[in-house]
Design an enzyme around this catalytic site. Sequence first.
Site, PDB file in Angstrom:
ATOM      1  N   ILE A 113      -7.052   7.802  -0.887  1.00  0.00           N
ATOM      2  CA  ILE A 113      -6.929   6.354  -0.879  1.00  0.00           C
ATOM      3  C   ILE A 113      -7.718   5.898   0.340  1.00  0.00           C
ATOM      4  O   ILE A 113      -7.499   6.375   1.448  1.00  0.00           O
ATOM      5  CB  ILE A 113      -5.453   5.884  -0.832  1.00  0.00           C
ATOM      6  CG1 ILE A 113      -5.371   4.350  -0.822  1.00  0.00           C
ATOM      7  CG2 ILE A 113      -4.688   6.487   0.317  1.00  0.00           C
ATOM      8  CD1 ILE A 113      -3.950   3.810  -1.018  1.00  0.00           C
ATOM      9  N   SER A 114      -8.695   5.019   0.116  1.00  0.00           N
ATOM     10  CA  SER A 114      -9.638   4.661   1.174  1.00  0.00           C
ATOM     11  C   SER A 114      -8.947   3.976   2.346  1.00  0.00           C
ATOM     12  O   SER A 114      -7.893   3.350   2.206  1.00  0.00           O
ATOM     13  CB  SER A 114     -10.724   3.728   0.623  1.00  0.00           C
ATOM     14  OG  SER A 114     -11.584   4.414  -0.245  1.00  0.00           O
ATOM     15  N   GLN A 115      -9.576   4.101   3.510  1.00  0.00           N
ATOM     16  CA  GLN A 115      -9.154   3.383   4.710  1.00  0.00           C
ATOM     17  C   GLN A 115      -9.130   1.879   4.408  1.00  0.00           C
ATOM     18  O   GLN A 115     -10.060   1.348   3.787  1.00  0.00           O
ATOM     19  CB  GLN A 115     -10.163   3.687   5.808  1.00  0.00           C
ATOM     20  CG  GLN A 115      -9.913   2.998   7.126  1.00  0.00           C
ATOM     21  CD  GLN A 115     -11.020   3.303   8.124  1.00  0.00           C
ATOM     22  OE1 GLN A 115     -11.913   4.115   7.856  1.00  0.00           O
ATOM     23  NE2 GLN A 115     -10.968   2.662   9.276  1.00  0.00           N
ATOM     24  N   PRO A 116      -8.081   1.167   4.815  1.00  0.00           N
ATOM     25  CA  PRO A 116      -8.025  -0.276   4.543  1.00  0.00           C
ATOM     26  C   PRO A 116      -9.262  -1.041   5.010  1.00  0.00           C
ATOM     27  O   PRO A 116      -9.727  -1.956   4.320  1.00  0.00           O
ATOM     28  CB  PRO A 116      -6.758  -0.717   5.295  1.00  0.00           C
ATOM     29  CG  PRO A 116      -5.882   0.482   5.243  1.00  0.00           C
ATOM     30  CD  PRO A 116      -6.810   1.655   5.388  1.00  0.00           C
ATOM     31  N   ARG A 128       0.822  -1.221   0.000  1.00  0.00           N
ATOM     32  CA  ARG A 128       0.000   0.000   0.000  1.00  0.00           C
ATOM     33  C   ARG A 128       0.853   1.267   0.000  1.00  0.00           C
ATOM     34  O   ARG A 128       0.440   2.301  -0.545  1.00  0.00           O
ATOM     35  CB  ARG A 128      -0.937  -0.015   1.222  1.00  0.00           C
ATOM     36  CG  ARG A 128      -1.970   1.123   1.240  1.00  0.00           C
ATOM     37  CD  ARG A 128      -2.955   0.941   2.391  1.00  0.00           C
ATOM     38  NE  ARG A 128      -4.030   1.926   2.359  1.00  0.00           N
ATOM     39  CZ  ARG A 128      -4.155   2.943   3.213  1.00  0.00           C
ATOM     40  NH1 ARG A 128      -3.246   3.105   4.175  1.00  0.00           N
ATOM     41  NH2 ARG A 128      -5.166   3.783   3.130  1.00  0.00           N
TER      42      ARG A 128
END
Length: 213
Positions: free
Chosen positions: A63-66, A37
């Site tokens: 970038i979205s939260q995992p 990531r």
Amino acid sequence: MKDTFTHQGKRKQLVKTLEAKGIKDALVLKAISKIPRHLFMDSGFVDHAYVDKAFPIAADQTISQPYTVARQTELLEVKRGDTILEIGTGSGYQTAVLLEMGAKVYSIERQNELFKRTKLFLPKIGYRPKKFIFGDGYKGWPTEAPFNGIIVTAGAPFVPEPLLKQLAIGAKLVIPVGDEVQIMTVFTRKSPSDFDKETFGEFRFVPLLEDKN
């Protein structure tokens, strides 16, 4: 573009965090454990790449939260070989998760800056979507439909009718619906005219952009 033992160790910790938050799909967790990531993020945020938070990327996007990536993917119920339509490529991280799980990914990005960057970047680290276009996600991709699943990675004020129509029978649309706060919503196509609808709590996404031209 290195992936060190330190990065790999941080990914293992991230997977443990996601498991503690309720993610159970082994294929999703395995994909997240493999994908670097930190390579998807701007240099200023690299040290925080394996914290369970969203971070800014180009074109005022994130970038979205995992956890969000993992939860949406888990809800999609991806099987190897599935044809998946992704609305909102962004950094390409969600794309990579789907590809790592063995899906054939068709991805649409509305921001030209991001589209150009991600189109070059993903192949460099070994991820190749089936097809990738710059376009209006509200319209979906009718020439490639039906899809075994559709995932929308931006907040939609309403559910675009074309996306529902492009689902195969038995397939799911996973879409965050709402304005400032979104409700994660899953539609399952039961027949040409019938859909089941389920909701899975509140999330926050950048808005899904529509082509106004």
